[in-house]
Scaffold this active site. Sequence first.
Site, PDB file in Angstrom:
ATOM      1  N   ASP A  60      25.810   7.831  37.277  1.00  0.00           N
ATOM      2  CA  ASP A  60      26.564   8.037  38.512  1.00  0.00           C
ATOM      3  C   ASP A  60      25.802   7.368  39.642  1.00  0.00           C
ATOM      4  O   ASP A  60      24.561   7.415  39.673  1.00  0.00           O
ATOM      5  CB  ASP A  60      26.732   9.546  38.800  1.00  0.00           C
ATOM      6  N   THR A 107      40.200   8.206  40.370  1.00  0.00           N
ATOM      7  CA  THR A 107      41.250   7.274  40.811  1.00  0.00           C
ATOM      8  C   THR A 107      42.124   8.033  41.811  1.00  0.00           C
ATOM      9  O   THR A 107      43.213   8.473  41.489  1.00  0.00           O
ATOM     10  CB  THR A 107      42.109   6.796  39.619  1.00  0.00           C
ATOM     11  N   GLU A 145      42.324  12.268  29.268  1.00  0.00           N
ATOM     12  CA  GLU A 145      41.751  13.617  29.208  1.00  0.00           C
ATOM     13  C   GLU A 145      42.741  14.593  29.818  1.00  0.00           C
ATOM     14  O   GLU A 145      43.367  14.284  30.827  1.00  0.00           O
ATOM     15  CB  GLU A 145      40.462  13.594  30.035  1.00  0.00           C
ATOM     16  N   LEU A 184      41.932  17.921  30.496  1.00  0.00           N
ATOM     17  CA  LEU A 184      41.225  19.163  30.817  1.00  0.00           C
ATOM     18  C   LEU A 184      41.637  19.742  32.169  1.00  0.00           C
ATOM     19  O   LEU A 184      41.979  19.023  33.098  1.00  0.00           O
ATOM     20  CB  LEU A 184      39.707  18.963  30.763  1.00  0.00           C
ATOM     21  N   ARG A 185      41.614  21.079  32.202  1.00  0.00           N
ATOM     22  CA  ARG A 185      41.880  21.792  33.451  1.00  0.00           C
ATOM     23  C   ARG A 185      40.555  22.214  34.048  1.00  0.00           C
ATOM     24  O   ARG A 185      39.685  22.691  33.324  1.00  0.00           O
ATOM     25  CB  ARG A 185      42.687  23.076  33.182  1.00  0.00           C
ATOM     26  N   GLU A 186      40.396  22.060  35.359  1.00  0.00           N
ATOM     27  CA  GLU A 186      39.185  22.571  35.981  1.00  0.00           C
ATOM     28  C   GLU A 186      39.100  24.070  35.718  1.00  0.00           C
ATOM     29  O   GLU A 186      40.123  24.752  35.675  1.00  0.00           O
ATOM     30  CB  GLU A 186      39.188  22.270  37.478  1.00  0.00           C
ATOM     31  N   LYS A 233      49.010  10.697  30.062  1.00  0.00           N
ATOM     32  CA  LYS A 233      48.377  11.531  31.081  1.00  0.00           C
ATOM     33  C   LYS A 233      49.286  11.754  32.285  1.00  0.00           C
ATOM     34  O   LYS A 233      49.508  12.889  32.724  1.00  0.00           O
ATOM     35  CB  LYS A 233      47.057  10.876  31.523  1.00  0.00           C
ATOM     36  N   CYS A 257      44.450  16.378  41.144  1.00  0.00           N
ATOM     37  CA  CYS A 257      45.200  15.712  40.073  1.00  0.00           C
ATOM     38  C   CYS A 257      46.715  15.751  40.262  1.00  0.00           C
ATOM     39  O   CYS A 257      47.335  14.716  40.482  1.00  0.00           O
ATOM     40  CB  CYS A 257      44.815  16.314  38.735  1.00  0.00           C
TER      41      CYS A 257
HETATM   42  C1  UGA Z   1      45.654  19.618  35.911  1.00  0.00           C
HETATM   43  C2  UGA Z   1      46.319  19.697  34.521  1.00  0.00           C
HETATM   44  O1  UGA Z   1      46.668  21.046  34.236  1.00  0.00           O
HETATM   45  C3  UGA Z   1      45.366  19.198  33.433  1.00  0.00           C
HETATM   46  O2  UGA Z   1      46.024  19.205  32.174  1.00  0.00           O
HETATM   47  C4  UGA Z   1      44.924  17.782  33.784  1.00  0.00           C
HETATM   48  O3  UGA Z   1      44.028  17.280  32.829  1.00  0.00           O
HETATM   49  C5  UGA Z   1      44.242  17.802  35.153  1.00  0.00           C
HETATM   50  O4  UGA Z   1      45.191  18.279  36.138  1.00  0.00           O
HETATM   51  C6  UGA Z   1      43.818  16.412  35.479  1.00  0.00           C
HETATM   52  O5  UGA Z   1      44.682  15.554  35.702  1.00  0.00           O
HETATM   53  O6  UGA Z   1      42.619  16.107  35.403  1.00  0.00           O
HETATM   54  P1  UGA Z   1      43.959  21.171  37.236  1.00  0.00           P
HETATM   55  O7  UGA Z   1      44.214  20.290  38.423  1.00  0.00           O
HETATM   56  O8  UGA Z   1      42.564  21.562  36.910  1.00  0.00           O
HETATM   57  O9  UGA Z   1      44.551  20.504  35.906  1.00  0.00           O
HETATM   58  O10 UGA Z   1      44.739  22.497  37.528  1.00  0.00           O
HETATM   59  P2  UGA Z   1      45.950  23.386  36.976  1.00  0.00           P
HETATM   60  O11 UGA Z   1      45.366  24.563  36.323  1.00  0.00           O
HETATM   61  O12 UGA Z   1      46.966  22.598  36.255  1.00  0.00           O
HETATM   62  O13 UGA Z   1      46.544  23.855  38.388  1.00  0.00           O
HETATM   63  C7  UGA Z   1      47.001  22.889  39.338  1.00  0.00           C
HETATM   64  C8  UGA Z   1      47.568  23.571  40.551  1.00  0.00           C
HETATM   65  O14 UGA Z   1      48.801  24.208  40.214  1.00  0.00           O
HETATM   66  C9  UGA Z   1      46.686  24.660  41.163  1.00  0.00           C
HETATM   67  O15 UGA Z   1      46.757  24.553  42.566  1.00  0.00           O
HETATM   68  C10 UGA Z   1      47.315  25.947  40.667  1.00  0.00           C
HETATM   69  O16 UGA Z   1      47.085  27.018  41.551  1.00  0.00           O
HETATM   70  C11 UGA Z   1      48.783  25.559  40.616  1.00  0.00           C
HETATM   71  N1  UGA Z   1      49.570  26.324  39.622  1.00  0.00           N
HETATM   72  C12 UGA Z   1      49.274  26.233  38.306  1.00  0.00           C
HETATM   73  C13 UGA Z   1      50.633  27.107  40.046  1.00  0.00           C
HETATM   74  O17 UGA Z   1      50.928  27.184  41.257  1.00  0.00           O
HETATM   75  N2  UGA Z   1      51.370  27.785  39.118  1.00  0.00           N
HETATM   76  C14 UGA Z   1      51.085  27.720  37.806  1.00  0.00           C
HETATM   77  O18 UGA Z   1      51.798  28.379  37.018  1.00  0.00           O
HETATM   78  C15 UGA Z   1      50.021  26.928  37.378  1.00  0.00           C
END
Ligand code: UGA
Length: 439
Positions: free
Chosen positions: A30, A86, A152, A154-156, A210, A266
């Site tokens: 990095d 990105t 990928e 993955l979810r945070e 993706k 994301c």
């Molecule tokens: C998201 C995708 O879920 C992953 O599969 C993907 O790999 C990732 O983006 C990425 O592109 O790297 P993430 O951003 O970590 O993951 O978060 P999510 O858990 O999907 O939540 C995204 C947002 O949606 C959050 O603000 C969450 O609060 C909201 N959310 C999620 C809702 O409002 N309702 C839900 O039922 C689920």
Amino acid sequence: MKLTVIGCGYLGATHAACMAELGHQVLGMDSDMEKVAIMNSGKAPFLERGLDTLIARHTADGRLEFTASYEEAAAFGNLHFVCVGTPQQPGKHAYDLGHLFTAVRKLSPWLRSPAVVAVKSTVPVGAAPRVRDLLHEVAPAGDAIEVAWNPEFLRESFAVKDTLRPDRLVLGFDSENSRAEAVLRQCYEKIIETGTPTIVTDWATAELAKTSANAFLATKISFINAIAEICEASGADVDRLADILGHDARIGQGGMRPGLGFGGGCLPKDIRGFMARADELGVGRALTILREVDAINSRRRERVVDLARRQLDDTLVGKRITVWGAAFKPGTDDIRDSPALAVARRLHELGATITVTDPQALDNARKRHPELDYVDDPIAAVEGAHLLLHLTEWPLYSRLDPDRLAARTSTPKVIDGRGTLDAETWRRAGWTFRALGRH
Ligand code: UGA
């Protein structure tokens, strides 16, 4: 195997640590020296469940190391994962691929022997051939450098689990039976042998996997939030409704939590980048649905601002509002496009004094938005507030005692933007309780 991970943000740092956990010898690269120093001291540079443990374990056993040098990375091994960010271009919908091409351009001159460059960064479809061309043009090893596309999902806050036990692996190549496929299969052997569906495809399909997945997830969230609008107008309860719908296996419970909507680094930028790319390809109409998905999501934030104004007799100037939550979702300290902070900032612009609290993301929020006030303790944060907003559903907030909290304010009013507070308990404690999508 000896492999490198270029770009150690939320994706790359996790990938590097998980590859070491799989038994590989890993060098993370990095350009941020401070981050490199933190990780070399055995710590994670941000909050991610289980990541600290893996980085500590494998920097100690010598399987994981970090550097800021492209030269060292190129010399380290013959498999390079590219995990740089990105983001969205400022003022535009399209992706900014600057970091991706800079990373490839800086790595290339040092690639002197055959190697595989596997890109994990999220991109608009069509980026892979551009990466290949750049590598072949600049790398001394020329066309002995193979490109693989390995998105990928993955979810945070579940990133370690999602990396080590993914729902599926997607491997994109430009020819059948490429050497790159054998290399990636060897790298992921332990994951593949547990029966993880492994889909081998072409570059474009892998790239689209993706952005399409994120577009679908965003659509699901906005769908239930659109229904929440109908619930509010008709007296129905959107939480019950989401539960009822989710029992249909074709619909499913996942991603059906109504509320303030999606944020983070994301989903918002991916639906916009996807629309911009569809426009470039001359098929913009195919994704007009995502414009509506984005609009519904923005309306959730406006709705909370509007409800807040109404709860405060249409006067925000001079009012004190407490916001529970700064992270874009619970379990992370990431505040990128945080819905909670977007609402907090808007109310601040409209004249209210905002106090924000969050168990993990306050340092990041304080640095980025010094105009807001910050308090660590969620109970103390309510002191003297005219209104409380629950905007990131950290589990600790739904465990706090509304009776105790009511004693901190002479105007106990709360808006639940995430649907996880128990309306009845709060009302019994004397609170005026409003929630998105519920009565
Ligand atoms: C998201 C995708 O879920 C992953 O599969 C993907 O790999 C990732 O983006 C990425 O592109 O790297 P993430 O951003 O970590 O993951 O978060 P999510 O858990 O999907 O939540 C995204 C947002 O949606 C959050 O603000 C969450 O609060 C909201 N959310 C999620 C809702 O409002 N309702 C839900 O039922 C689920």
